[in-house]
Design a protein around this motif. Structure first.
Motif, PDB file in Angstrom:
ATOM      1  N   PRO A  48     -38.038 -63.960-129.860  1.00  0.00           N
ATOM      2  CA  PRO A  48     -38.478 -65.250-130.423  1.00  0.00           C
ATOM      3  C   PRO A  48     -39.533 -65.103-131.521  1.00  0.00           C
ATOM      4  O   PRO A  48     -39.655 -65.975-132.377  1.00  0.00           O
ATOM      5  N   GLU A  49     -40.285 -63.999-131.528  1.00  0.00           N
ATOM      6  CA  GLU A  49     -41.362 -63.824-132.504  1.00  0.00           C
ATOM      7  C   GLU A  49     -41.038 -62.871-133.653  1.00  0.00           C
ATOM      8  O   GLU A  49     -41.636 -62.964-134.719  1.00  0.00           O
ATOM      9  N   GLU A  50     -40.115 -61.894-133.444  1.00  0.00           N
ATOM     10  CA  GLU A  50     -39.903 -60.874-134.473  1.00  0.00           C
ATOM     11  C   GLU A  50     -38.520 -60.238-134.383  1.00  0.00           C
ATOM     12  O   GLU A  50     -37.799 -60.408-133.405  1.00  0.00           O
ATOM     13  N   ILE A  51     -38.213 -59.488-135.436  1.00  0.00           N
ATOM     14  CA  ILE A  51     -37.000 -58.676-135.481  1.00  0.00           C
ATOM     15  C   ILE A  51     -37.442 -57.223-135.576  1.00  0.00           C
ATOM     16  O   ILE A  51     -38.238 -56.861-136.456  1.00  0.00           O
ATOM     17  N   LEU A  52     -36.948 -56.394-134.666  1.00  0.00           N
ATOM     18  CA  LEU A  52     -37.262 -54.963-134.647  1.00  0.00           C
ATOM     19  C   LEU A  52     -35.996 -54.189-134.994  1.00  0.00           C
ATOM     20  O   LEU A  52     -34.910 -54.507-134.488  1.00  0.00           O
ATOM     21  N   MET A  53     -36.132 -53.162-135.824  1.00  0.00           N
ATOM     22  CA  MET A  53     -34.989 -52.325-136.184  1.00  0.00           C
ATOM     23  C   MET A  53     -35.369 -50.868-136.008  1.00  0.00           C
ATOM     24  O   MET A  53     -36.539 -50.508-136.162  1.00  0.00           O
ATOM     25  N   GLY A  54     -34.386 -50.047-135.701  1.00  0.00           N
ATOM     26  CA  GLY A  54     -34.646 -48.634-135.532  1.00  0.00           C
ATOM     27  C   GLY A  54     -33.399 -47.867-135.149  1.00  0.00           C
ATOM     28  O   GLY A  54     -32.284 -48.404-135.159  1.00  0.00           O
ATOM     29  N   HIS A  55     -33.617 -46.607-134.828  1.00  0.00           N
ATOM     30  CA  HIS A  55     -32.519 -45.732-134.405  1.00  0.00           C
ATOM     31  C   HIS A  55     -32.826 -45.221-133.009  1.00  0.00           C
ATOM     32  O   HIS A  55     -33.890 -44.662-132.768  1.00  0.00           O
ATOM     33  N   GLY A  56     -31.882 -45.422-132.115  1.00  0.00           N
ATOM     34  CA  GLY A  56     -32.032 -44.960-130.745  1.00  0.00           C
ATOM     35  C   GLY A  56     -32.773 -45.957-129.883  1.00  0.00           C
ATOM     36  O   GLY A  56     -33.703 -46.615-130.335  1.00  0.00           O
TER      37      GLY A  56
END
Length: 178
Positions: free
Chosen positions: A147-155
């Motif tokens: 609801p507060e953020e979008i997180l992106m990454g690998h694994g």
């Protein structure tokens, strides 16, 4: 007359001898069928613990193979339940495969995991679900929307209901608050 019967018998024996030529083949050298031995439509599988349903798996098609593996070629929908009643999270994918000897599921193609309680969503292209350890994980790109953020990454490593997770290599964090 007896001579004609003898001639016919000789002709039949000659015909039989020529038809039994090199047609015999070693069955171990023949190519074996490797497809499913059973296909089941509209599958609903329930996994329980102490007579309480913990996981509900649905698929439009299930293919069973000789080695014990199960393939869901038309997609898979999994619901994780708490106390056998309330759905806490869901997992959906376009394709699924269960390796029976490892009790491990591989899902691919538009994989989406929703934690309904925390309103968080995981998106990736490939994910493993270890049913015995109640964990999900991947080494592929992941996107998590909260609801507060979008997180992106690998694994990613998480418990199967996606209530606790860890991104191995974070590549971006975007705030959704103004």
């Amino acid at each position: 007359m007896p001579r004609s019967i003898f001639s016919v018998l000789i002709a039949l024996l000659a015909l039989l001898a020529t038809s039994c030529g090199t047609d015999l083949r070693d069955p171990d050298q023949e190519k074996k069928y490797e497809g499913p031995f059973r296909e089941t439509a509209n599958v609903l599988t329930l996994y329980s613990d102490s007579a309480k349903v913990m996981v509900r798996l649905q698929s439009p098609m299930q293919e069973d193979y000789e080695n014990g593996d199960v393939v869901f070629p038309d997609g898979i929908d999994v619901e994780f339940l708490e106390e056998g009643e309330r759905v806490t999270s869901t997992l959906r994918a376009n394709y699924g495969k269960q390796e029976r000897n490892k009790d491990l599921y591989l899902v691919r193609g538009n994989v989406i995991v929703h934690n309904l309680q925390k309103q968080e969503k995981l998106e990736t292209e490939e994910l493993y679900w270890n049913k015995a350890k109640a964990q999900i994980y991947t080494d592929k790109f992941v996107k998590i929307t909260t609801p507060e953020e979008i997180l992106m990454g690998h694994g990613l490593e998480a418990n199967q209901d996606f209530s606790n997770y860890r991104i191995k290599k974070v590549t971006g964090v975007f705030s959704l608050k103004e």
